[in-house]
Motif scaffolding. Structure first.
Motif, short mmCIF file in Angstrom:
data_model
loop_
_atom_site.label_atom_id
_atom_site.label_comp_id
_atom_site.label_asym_id
_atom_site.label_seq_id
_atom_site.Cartn_x
_atom_site.Cartn_y
_atom_site.Cartn_z
N LYS A 104 0.81 -1.17 0.08
CA LYS A 104 -0.03 -0.09 -0.32
C LYS A 104 1.08 1.19 -0.44
O LYS A 104 2.03 0.67 1.01
N SER A 105 1.11 2.45 -0.77
CA SER A 105 1.17 3.57 -0.72
C SER A 105 1.56 4.33 -0.05
O SER A 105 3.13 5.17 1.12
N ASN A 106 0.53 3.98 1.13
CA ASN A 106 0.41 4.58 2.87
C ASN A 106 1.43 4.30 3.74
O ASN A 106 1.44 4.49 4.59
N ASN A 107 1.74 3.14 3.05
CA ASN A 107 3.09 2.27 3.48
C ASN A 107 4.27 2.65 3.07
O ASN A 107 5.53 1.54 4.08
N ILE A 108 4.28 3.01 2.46
CA ILE A 108 6.40 3.56 1.36
C ILE A 108 6.71 4.86 2.09
O ILE A 108 5.74 6.13 1.26
N VAL A 109 7.84 4.21 2.79
CA VAL A 109 8.45 5.91 3.09
C VAL A 109 9.27 5.74 2.17
O VAL A 109 10.54 4.92 2.19
N VAL A 110 9.62 6.90 0.95
CA VAL A 110 11.85 6.91 0.55
C VAL A 110 11.87 7.98 1.22
O VAL A 110 11.68 9.67 1.49
N ILE A 111 13.21 7.84 1.43
CA ILE A 111 14.46 8.61 2.12
C ILE A 111 15.32 8.66 1.11
O ILE A 111 16.01 7.61 0.90
N LYS A 112 15.81 9.81 0.56
CA LYS A 112 17.22 9.92 -0.53
C LYS A 112 18.35 9.85 0.08
O LYS A 112 18.61 9.85 0.89
N ASN A 113 19.14 9.42 -0.50
CA ASN A 113 20.55 9.31 -0.58
C ASN A 113 21.42 10.74 -0.01
O ASN A 113 20.77 10.98 0.09
N PRO A 114 22.04 10.04 1.18
CA PRO A 114 22.38 11.44 2.05
C PRO A 114 24.68 11.49 1.27
O PRO A 114 24.62 11.06 0.53
N VAL A 115 24.53 12.93 1.59
CA VAL A 115 25.50 12.88 1.35
C VAL A 115 26.14 13.97 2.30
O VAL A 115 25.70 14.80 2.63
N PHE A 116 28.30 13.67 2.77
CA PHE A 116 28.79 14.49 3.18
C PHE A 116 29.21 15.52 2.58
O PHE A 116 30.17 15.95 2.03
N ILE A 117 28.58 17.01 3.89
CA ILE A 117 29.29 18.36 3.51
C ILE A 117 29.93 18.98 5.19
O ILE A 117 29.29 18.90 5.83
N THR A 118 31.21 18.87 4.66
CA THR A 118 31.69 19.00 5.49
C THR A 118 32.59 20.58 5.28
O THR A 118 32.59 21.21 4.27
N GLU A 119 32.85 20.86 6.95
CA GLU A 119 33.51 21.94 6.25
C GLU A 119 35.25 22.62 5.53
O GLU A 119 35.59 23.32 5.29
N GLU A 120 35.20 21.09 5.62
CA GLU A 120 36.72 20.79 3.90
C GLU A 120 36.32 21.96 2.92
O GLU A 120 37.30 22.63 2.04
N VAL A 121 35.43 21.87 2.71
CA VAL A 121 34.94 22.67 1.72
C VAL A 121 35.16 24.20 1.04
O VAL A 121 34.41 24.20 2.16
N ASP A 122 35.96 24.57 0.59
CA ASP A 122 36.08 25.65 0.61
C ASP A 122 35.42 26.89 -0.19
O ASP A 122 35.82 26.80 -1.62
N ILE A 123 34.26 27.52 -0.19
CA ILE A 123 34.20 27.98 -1.14
C ILE A 123 34.35 29.06 -1.74
O ILE A 123 33.60 29.91 -2.77
N ASN A 124 35.11 30.10 -1.26
CA ASN A 124 36.44 30.60 -1.08
C ASN A 124 37.46 30.13 -2.15
O ASN A 124 38.56 30.80 -2.67
N ARG A 125 37.04 28.96 -2.93
CA ARG A 125 38.11 29.12 -3.81
C ARG A 125 38.15 28.95 -4.80
O ARG A 125 37.14 29.44 -5.34
N ALA A 126 39.80 29.55 -5.14
CA ALA A 126 39.82 30.55 -6.37
C ALA A 126 39.26 29.91 -7.40
O ALA A 126 39.58 28.02 -7.26
N GLU A 127 38.90 29.92 -9.01
CA GLU A 127 38.71 29.31 -9.96
C GLU A 127 39.28 28.58 -10.20
O GLU A 127 40.45 28.56 -10.72
N VAL A 128 38.94 27.26 -11.06
CA VAL A 128 39.96 26.43 -11.74
C VAL A 128 40.34 26.85 -12.91
O VAL A 128 39.56 28.23 -13.93
#
Length: 198
Positions: A1-25
């Motif tokens: 039954k559709s009301n018994n189905i729950v969809v949870i999408k895949n996760p992704v790790f977003i860390t502080e290591e991502v430098d949003i100010n990194r110089a353009e490639v």
């Protein structure tokens, strides 16, 4: 039954290591991450690269992954005159450095579910060009915001969208924000809420 189905999408790790100010490639570096198999539509990708090469558009591409198509693709690039622009790196445990040094990630798959490659790329602030497959990419890619969708299996449009993506001035912070809802901690909370209801 559709009301018994729950969809949870895949996760992704977003860390502080991502430098949003990194110089353009500085270079027009493209990236493909995935199996070198028919499902991934790599001949469509290489035909699009052939078009870019014929238009004298500056680019190079890193391919991360193993598969039976490696040798045929190497031969295709050699025959088409852009073998010096293609780097086959094989399987890699660590892909973060490749994302950080790329301007665009490309997904040329014939079909997909919910592609982790798109999540990972966007979480690193790198826009994605993908075919508009029946599922997956369309849920994640917003034209002009975090990448572009090309008409399904249309090689000319794929080449056009790659070129357009290379010419677009992307803001890493805005690209990362588009996958904020898929952050691992938020997805974990959804599992917790579901389990508490059971």
């Amino acid at each position: 039954k559709s009301n018994n189905i729950v969809v949870i999408k895949n996760p992704v790790f977003i860390t502080e290591e991502v430098d949003i100010n990194r110089a353009e490639v500085a270079t027009n570096k493209l990236l493909f991450v995935g199996r070198l198999a028919d499902q991934k539509g790599l001949y469509y990708l290489f035909k699009a690269l052939e078009i870019l090469h014929s238009k004298n558009i500056d680019f190079s591409i890193d391919l991360i992954g193993e598969g039976v198509l490696k040798q045929p693709l190497q031969q295709f690039a050699l025959n088409s005159g852009f073998a010096n622009k293609v780097n086959f790196w094989g399987y890699k445990n660590e892909t973060k450095s490749f994302y950080e040094n790329s301007k665009v990630t490309i997904l040329s798959s014939i079909y997909e579910g919910f592609p982790n490659v798109i999540l990972e790329s966007l979480a690193n602030g790198v826009p994605v060009v993908s075919f508009k497959t029946p599922f997956g990419p369309e849920e994640l890619i917003v034209d002009g915001v975090n990448g572009y969708l090309a008409n399904y299996l249309d090689v000319n449009d794929l080449a056009k969208m790659i070129e357009k993506c290379l010419l677009t001035n992307w803001k890493r912070e805005k690209v990362i924000q588009t996958v904020a809802d898929y952050a691992a901690d938020k997805v974990l909370c959804k599992y917790r809420e579901l389990l508490l209801k059971m």
